[in-house]
Enzyme design. Sequence first.
Site, PDB file in Angstrom:
ATOM      1  N   ILE A  55       0.915  -1.192  -0.012  1.00 38.55           N
ATOM      2  CA  ILE A  55      -0.027  -0.086  -0.144  1.00 38.55           C
ATOM      3  C   ILE A  55       0.715   1.007   0.001  1.00 38.55           C
ATOM      4  CG2 ILE A  55      -1.642   1.386   1.268  1.00 38.55           C
ATOM      5  CD1 ILE A  55      -2.564  -1.449   2.543  1.00 38.55           C
ATOM      6  N   CYS A  56       2.087   1.063   0.878  1.00 39.55           N
ATOM      7  CA  CYS A  56       2.700   2.417   0.912  1.00 39.55           C
ATOM      8  C   CYS A  56       3.275   2.960  -0.365  1.00 39.55           C
ATOM      9  CB  CYS A  56       4.209   1.973   1.907  1.00 39.55           C
ATOM     10  SG  CYS A  56       3.624   1.573   3.461  1.00 39.55           S
TER      11      CYS A  56
END
Length: 180
Positions: A51-52
């Site tokens: 996600i980052c």
Amino acid sequence: MLTVGNRLPEFDLQATVDIEKPSTAFARITHESHPGKWRVIFAWPKDFTFICPTEIAAFGKLEREFADRDTQILGLSTDSEFVHLAWRQNHDDLRDLPFPMLADVKRELSQALGILDEKEGVCLRATFIVDPEGVIQHVSVNGLDVGRNPQETLRILDALQTDELCPCNWQKGDDTIQVA
């Protein structure tokens, strides 16, 4: 956790700022860097995750819009500057990031902000908008499994910079609320 009205804690961290030359890859960034500017500090749990990079790349794509609002973006995680560098070198979406990636390896800033996940020992997905005087004007935090919306951060920054009353879903250029 620090909140609106609190001062940004003092910090002095190594940051990854470039991937082209080892001699310019790193720089020290402190709470006094970028005087007179607004700052958006956003934290993510870990480098080399899933996600980052979507969030980091999205902030990178909006950097010019933040800069046009006299705002410096600062990314933050508890990974080292060397891990940040390796990630940027190996992830196409992160190669040309236009903002520093702070390395909070001692977890001092993360702990002072109150954003360390107690179970995992990593940063929560926290976003702070800090005014030029060093006062926090906005805080949002997402769980580890949910990415944030950098466009919403920009919208909130726009509203804060009006110094007026802004209604729900206000967008830059919309009317603000006038109290008679």
